[in-house]
Design a protein around this motif. Structure first.
Motif, PDB file in Angstrom:
ATOM      1  N   GLY A  90       0.829  -1.200   0.000  1.00 50.13           N
ATOM      2  CA  GLY A  90       0.000   0.000   0.000  1.00 50.13           C
ATOM      3  C   GLY A  90       0.862   1.248   0.000  1.00 50.13           C
ATOM      4  N   GLY A  91       0.598   2.139  -0.909  1.00 52.88           N
ATOM      5  CA  GLY A  91       1.381   3.369  -1.032  1.00 52.88           C
ATOM      6  C   GLY A  91       1.282   4.284   0.174  1.00 52.88           C
ATOM      7  N   ARG A  92       0.236   4.117   0.980  1.00 54.48           N
ATOM      8  CA  ARG A  92       0.066   4.946   2.181  1.00 54.48           C
ATOM      9  C   ARG A  92       0.233   4.126   3.451  1.00 54.48           C
ATOM     10  NH1 ARG A  92      -5.377   7.883   1.742  1.00 54.48           N
ATOM     11  NH2 ARG A  92      -4.550   8.900   3.585  1.00 54.48           N
ATOM     12  N   ASP A  93       0.900   2.989   3.339  1.00 55.90           N
ATOM     13  CA  ASP A  93       1.125   2.100   4.480  1.00 55.90           C
ATOM     14  C   ASP A  93       2.024   2.792   5.495  1.00 55.90           C
ATOM     15  OD1 ASP A  93       1.853   0.070   6.265  1.00 55.90           O
ATOM     16  OD2 ASP A  93       1.912  -1.438   4.690  1.00 55.90           O
ATOM     17  N   GLN A  94       1.527   2.969   6.717  1.00 55.01           N
ATOM     18  CA  GLN A  94       2.307   3.599   7.774  1.00 55.01           C
ATOM     19  C   GLN A  94       2.854   2.579   8.762  1.00 55.01           C
ATOM     20  OE1 GLN A  94      -0.339   6.533   9.430  1.00 55.01           O
ATOM     21  NE2 GLN A  94       0.071   7.973   7.776  1.00 55.01           N
ATOM     22  N   LEU A  95       2.529   1.301   8.552  1.00 57.16           N
ATOM     23  CA  LEU A  95       2.996   0.249   9.443  1.00 57.16           C
ATOM     24  C   LEU A  95       4.291  -0.400   8.923  1.00 57.16           C
ATOM     25  CD1 LEU A  95       2.363  -1.335  12.017  1.00 57.16           C
ATOM     26  CD2 LEU A  95       1.046  -2.925  10.614  1.00 57.16           C
ATOM     27  N   VAL A  96       4.322  -0.711   7.629  1.00 59.44           N
ATOM     28  CA  VAL A  96       5.498  -1.339   7.023  1.00 59.44           C
ATOM     29  C   VAL A  96       6.119  -0.351   6.042  1.00 59.44           C
ATOM     30  CG1 VAL A  96       6.335  -3.269   5.631  1.00 59.44           C
ATOM     31  CG2 VAL A  96       4.436  -3.612   7.228  1.00 59.44           C
TER      32      VAL A  96
END
Length: 98
Positions: free
Chosen positions: A41-47
């Motif tokens: 995901g381009g907005r992934d804040q976890l990985v």
């Protein structure tokens, strides 16, 4: 929108060597690696995005069948992965390999 990371690899400069497990002894080049699809995901804040780029680049440089797609505007494990576009990506990828 999806982008093939082979055309777009970014390095955020983060050094993950301290947290990475000790895998230097594994000979990845001689391993049998099944075809691999990585979707991030381009907005992934976890990985962090960088943590997906490095395995892709390593496996690709070893001639393994690996594909990486970035789903823009999609967070970690959110509904963007169940979208028609994401599912089409997976179906097409599987169709090419079956």
């Amino acid at each position: 929108m999806t982008t093939d990371i082979a055309r777009h690899i970014a390095d955020d400069g983060a050094d993950t060597t301290e947290t990475a497990p000790a895998v230097a002894a594994i000979d990845i080049e001689s391993m049998a690696v099944p075809p691999l699809l990585i979707v991030h995901g381009g907005r992934d804040q976890l990985v962090p995005f960088n943590q997906r780029c490095r395995p892709y680049a390593t496996l690709k440089s070893l001639g393994k069948d690996v594909t990486f797609y970035k789903l823009d505007n999609t967070c970690h494990a959110c509904y963007g992965f169940c979208s028609t576009r994401a599912l089409r990506l997976v179906f097409d990828w599987l169709s090419d390999r079956l």
